[in-house]
Scaffold this motif. Sequence first.
Motif, mmCIF file in Angstrom:
data_model
loop_
_atom_site.group_PDB
_atom_site.id
_atom_site.type_symbol
_atom_site.label_atom_id
_atom_site.label_comp_id
_atom_site.label_asym_id
_atom_site.label_seq_id
_atom_site.Cartn_x
_atom_site.Cartn_y
_atom_site.Cartn_z
ATOM 1 N N GLY A 174 0.810 -1.214 0.000
ATOM 2 C CA GLY A 174 0.000 0.000 0.000
ATOM 3 C C GLY A 174 0.834 1.250 0.000
ATOM 4 O O GLY A 174 1.685 1.425 0.868
ATOM 5 N N GLU A 175 0.629 2.076 -1.001
ATOM 6 C CA GLU A 175 1.282 3.389 -1.069
ATOM 7 C C GLU A 175 0.196 4.427 -0.898
ATOM 8 O O GLU A 175 -0.826 4.392 -1.574
ATOM 9 C CB GLU A 175 1.992 3.577 -2.417
ATOM 10 C CG GLU A 175 3.202 2.690 -2.544
ATOM 11 C CD GLU A 175 4.227 3.231 -3.508
ATOM 12 O OE1 GLU A 175 4.418 4.460 -3.576
ATOM 13 O OE2 GLU A 175 4.840 2.402 -4.187
ATOM 14 N N TYR A 176 0.420 5.345 -0.001
ATOM 15 C CA TYR A 176 -0.591 6.345 0.314
ATOM 16 C C TYR A 176 0.031 7.731 0.223
ATOM 17 O O TYR A 176 1.179 7.921 0.588
ATOM 18 C CB TYR A 176 -1.147 6.125 1.730
ATOM 19 C CG TYR A 176 -1.566 4.695 1.957
ATOM 20 C CD1 TYR A 176 -2.725 4.215 1.405
ATOM 21 C CD2 TYR A 176 -0.778 3.842 2.719
ATOM 22 C CE1 TYR A 176 -3.108 2.883 1.599
ATOM 23 C CE2 TYR A 176 -1.154 2.521 2.918
ATOM 24 C CZ TYR A 176 -2.319 2.051 2.364
ATOM 25 O OH TYR A 176 -2.696 0.751 2.547
ATOM 26 N N GLU A 177 -0.763 8.668 -0.247
ATOM 27 C CA GLU A 177 -0.347 10.052 -0.268
ATOM 28 C C GLU A 177 -1.329 10.835 0.586
ATOM 29 O O GLU A 177 -2.533 10.790 0.334
ATOM 30 C CB GLU A 177 -0.323 10.597 -1.690
ATOM 31 C CG GLU A 177 0.753 9.972 -2.539
ATOM 32 C CD GLU A 177 0.812 10.592 -3.917
ATOM 33 O OE1 GLU A 177 0.462 11.778 -4.068
ATOM 34 O OE2 GLU A 177 1.214 9.879 -4.844
ATOM 35 N N PHE A 178 -0.821 11.507 1.572
ATOM 36 C CA PHE A 178 -1.669 12.283 2.451
ATOM 37 C C PHE A 178 -1.649 13.732 2.005
ATOM 38 O O PHE A 178 -0.613 14.271 1.656
ATOM 39 C CB PHE A 178 -1.187 12.158 3.907
ATOM 40 C CG PHE A 178 -1.255 10.751 4.400
ATOM 41 C CD1 PHE A 178 -2.447 10.217 4.809
ATOM 42 C CD2 PHE A 178 -0.121 9.949 4.432
ATOM 43 C CE1 PHE A 178 -2.519 8.905 5.276
ATOM 44 C CE2 PHE A 178 -0.175 8.651 4.877
ATOM 45 C CZ PHE A 178 -1.378 8.114 5.297
ATOM 46 N N GLU A 179 -2.800 14.323 2.016
ATOM 47 C CA GLU A 179 -2.893 15.729 1.595
ATOM 48 C C GLU A 179 -3.062 16.623 2.789
ATOM 49 O O GLU A 179 -3.527 16.309 3.789
ATOM 50 C CB GLU A 179 -4.077 15.894 0.653
ATOM 51 C CG GLU A 179 -3.877 15.101 -0.619
ATOM 52 C CD GLU A 179 -5.038 15.247 -1.564
ATOM 53 O OE1 GLU A 179 -5.891 16.140 -1.377
ATOM 54 O OE2 GLU A 179 -5.105 14.473 -2.497
#
Length: 93
Positions: free
Chosen positions: A88-93
């Motif tokens: 899982g790769e996640y980008e938080f804004e």
Amino acid sequence: MQKVQPMVQGNSEFWAKARRAQNELVEQFLNHPDVSLIDIGYSPEGNQNSGEIVLRIHVRDRWMKAKLEERITFPSQIEGIPVIVIPGEYEFE
């Protein structure tokens, strides 16, 4: 693997232990470039009705594609709680 009470039920002793174990993983591995998230949740092999709670280390795609000898290794359990690896790769804004 040991089954524990489902997350919806209150078991404060288990949750204190799970948070300590999660904090230990966070301290050891969250800054590693291949790790994107560390949480507590249901095992993906099970389902919410199985009640199996695990510590989940979410790893980036490059970890999944790396040769076994090139991967960082993680413990299989902490304080009796299983540790699993989830892509899982996640980008938080």
